[in-house]
Design an enzyme around this catalytic site. Structure first.
Site, PDB file in Angstrom:
ATOM      1  N   LYS A  78       0.842  -1.203   0.000  1.00 51.32           N
ATOM      2  CA  LYS A  78       0.000   0.000   0.000  1.00 51.32           C
ATOM      3  C   LYS A  78       0.877   1.253   0.000  1.00 51.32           C
ATOM      4  O   LYS A  78       1.921   1.271   0.663  1.00 51.32           O
ATOM      5  CB  LYS A  78      -0.908  -0.037   1.242  1.00 51.32           C
ATOM      6  N   SER A 158     -10.015   2.208   2.722  1.00 49.14           N
ATOM      7  CA  SER A 158      -9.034   2.896   1.912  1.00 49.14           C
ATOM      8  C   SER A 158      -8.069   1.966   1.171  1.00 49.14           C
ATOM      9  O   SER A 158      -7.473   2.392   0.185  1.00 49.14           O
ATOM     10  CB  SER A 158      -8.222   3.839   2.778  1.00 49.14           C
ATOM     11  N   SER A 182     -10.517  -0.079   6.947  1.00 48.87           N
ATOM     12  CA  SER A 182      -9.851   0.064   5.644  1.00 48.87           C
ATOM     13  C   SER A 182      -9.169  -1.189   5.110  1.00 48.87           C
ATOM     14  O   SER A 182      -8.728  -1.193   3.967  1.00 48.87           O
ATOM     15  CB  SER A 182      -8.822   1.191   5.711  1.00 48.87           C
TER      16      SER A 182
END
Lengths: 495, 95
Positions: A78, A158, A182
């Site tokens: 990420k 997210s 998330s």
């Protein structure tokens, strides 16, 4: 071997150790998939040369017989994780051009275990969002589509790029972070497994901070076994994070016996929301029946402060974000706005932050500033922290009464269309995290497991919540649920 | 509690985010929507509850007060938008 990019970590590990596959072949297969999947916009900074070097080193380690489970496994990371020499901008314009001189503890641990980094993954800006629509890189796209409908769906957020990449078999697994849901919400939207560990299990050092008392990194994988393998490599004490727990890391994979006889599973009454879709109700009831059939005892429990979790979160998270994001001032790293003649340092701050932060980030920073400002600190921030204490106490009471894990839906719906929420009030978007946010406020471990498809053919997931530090037991319950649900569907390839 | 454009302007100033005058009313209305949602917290009886500071009961670790790292000025400055002669450079701060 065909389609090696779709292997699980466990199967790839075994094939690598047997010599049926090399890390280089596996990495090349994944890089090819990444290259061909531009339409998903999941990978946003590709590092193919780095990946090939790491794969070569992994092959040497495997040959020498020194191969931890993650050795040679290609991962996506990420964009929130700082990775040395590789752009790391938290999907924000304000960190445009930032190349860290250091590596986050979690990604370093994965590299030390021999994993291969294919590149950086899309996400919501500063991890603030539930649909990956606040990213400076544009939307990540869910590989799943509704039957007979080409509308693009959100992979959730997210960690939307992480979820899309794993679900589309671009990589074997990915890192995510979870502040209010998330990891678990995008995992549920894409039919994969996502784990948020107990607060303090994974070091936060080198991960761009959003809300420091809530943020935790975790694995996003194709199976519960893979999550157990990857989590073990990610966690452990780190002196560089003062909230990192100095506790031994168990062998999570060894805990996966699938035997949950005699375990007590709580079903919280307050998670049965008004207007909950019948499909979600059924998914939850089916999951409950599966755990019961596997020998668990099912009990009804009450978590009375559940409805106050989201409002408390939307005080605490913006408050912490406003403090954490104060560092983006155009001085030390990232981007500085072009200044006009005569502009001083205040104009530099104000213009840099107005240009660099997207709308949602600006909104949260300002709400955080407001709730912490003189005269409102007690009314908002302290009250929210008190409510947070009550939410944690609800869970403490449930666990003290003998509950081993709690089963809930992971999300209130299946993945929705990109742009579908554009006209909605921001609060509507926040409701996506209604089932997950309590877990962050209480610091508990939670896992999303895919257990079914809705009428339109989209994946749905359930969430299991465990006692603090008992990820091993939680993952074993998740493993039993996964085995009983037998979810094997994959998105039909269109990208 | 309702936020007017003047309060929105003050909050933007405190947050050091430039907001054009024309955008202040919309911003105030967004704040009001969020604060309306947060207002629910007033229904909860929090009498005698201690505000949470840490989710796990823990004492922060301590260590010897010694230098553990340093001597990397180039690395520290490598990402600066404007660095000169070993310093971060900013526009004029004092008149």
């Amino acid at each position: 071997m065909a389609d090696v990019n779709s292997l699980t970590i466990a199967d790839a590990r075994d094939a690598l150790r047997k010599g049926d596959l090399t890390a280089t072949e596996l990495t090349d297969a994944c890089l090819g998939q990444v290259e061909a999947a531009g339409a998903l916009n999941a990978f946003v900074h590709n590092t193919p040369d780095l990946a090939r070097d790491q794969a070569k080193a992994a092959d040497e380690r495997i040959k020498a017989g020194d191969a931890p489970s993650m050795c040679g496994i290609p991962l996506g990371i990420k964009d929130l994780f700082c990775t040395k020499g590789v752009p790391s901008q938290a999907a924000s314009n304000i960190l445009d051009g930032f190349r860290p001189e250091y590596e986050s503890t979690v990604s370093q641990k994965l590299l030390d275990a021999g994993s291969v980094m294919l590149g950086k993954l899309n996400m919501d800006e500063f991890a603030m969002g539930s649909s990956n629509e606040t990213s400076t890189y544009g939307n990540a796209v869910n590989p799943w589509r509704r039957q007979g409908d080409a509308a693009q769906l959100t992979p959730g957020g997210s960690s939307g790029g992480s979820a899309a990449a794993v679900a589309a078999d671009l990589c074997l697994a990915a890192t995510g972070t979870d502040t209010g849901g998330s990891i678990r919400q995008p995992a549920a939207f894409t039919g994969i497994v996502g784990v948020k560990p107990t607060y303090g299990r994974c070091s936060r050092w080198g991960i761009v901070a959003f809300a420091s008392s809530l943020d935790q990194a975790g694995p996003m994988t194709k199976t519960v076994r893979d999550a157990a393998i990857m989590l073990e490599a990610m966690c452990g004490h780190d002196p560089k994070d003062s909230t990192s727990a100095d506790l031994p890391v168990p062998d999570f994979e060894a805990a996966l016996t699938g035997d949950i006889k005699g375990k007590t599973i709580g079903i919280p009454a307050e998670y049965r929301m008004d207007g909950m879709p019948a499909e979600i109700e059924k998914l939850w009831a089916d999951g409950t029946a599966m755990l019961k059939d596997a020998g668990a005892k099912i009990v009804d429990i009450s978590l009375p402060h559940t409805k106050y979790a989201l409002p408390a979160y939307y005080v605490i998270a913006p408050a912490e974000a406003s403090s954490n994001l104060a560092r983006y001032d155009g001085v030390r790293y990232g981007r500085r706005a072009k200044l006009a003649q005569g502009d001083g340092v205040t104009e530099m701050y104000e213009k840099t932050r107005a240009e660099g932060f997207g709308k949602e980030v600006q909104r949260r920073v300002m709400v955080g500033t407001y709730v912490l400002s003189a005269g409102f600190y007690d009314a908002y921030y302290n009250r929210a922290r008190k409510v947070r204490a009550l939410i944690k106490k609800d869970f403490d009471d449930a666990f003290a009464s003998g509950v081993d894990a709690i089963l809930t839906p992971a999300t209130p719906s299946a993945a929705f269309g990109l742009g579908e929420m554009a006209a909605a009030d921001p609060v509507q978007m926040y409701l996506n995290d209604v089932f997950t946010v309590t877990v962050n406020l209480a610091g508990l471990p939670g896992v999303a497991v895919p257990t079914g498809l809705d009428a339109q053919g989209l994946p749905l997931g359930l969430q299991l919540i465990g006692r603090p530090w008992e990820e091993a037991d939680l993952l074993n319950t998740a493993y039993a649920l996964e085995s009983a649900a037998g979810f094997v569907s994959k998105p039909a390839r269109w990208w | 509690m309702s936020i007017d454009t003047e309060t929105a302007r003050r909050v933007a100033k405190l947050a050091r985010i430039k907001v054009e005058d024309a955008d202040l009313p919309a911003l105030a209305s967004e704040f009001n929507a969020m604060l309306g949602f947060i207002e629910q917290l007033n229904e909860v009886d929090v009498e005698g509850v201690e505000p949470m500071t840490s989710v796990t009961p823990m004492r922060l670790k301590r260590r010897e007060d010694g230098v553990t790292d340093g001597g990397m000025q180039d690395k520290v400055l490598s990402n600066a938008p404007d660095a000169r002669e070993g310093f971060f450079a900013v526009p004029k701060v004092v008149e």
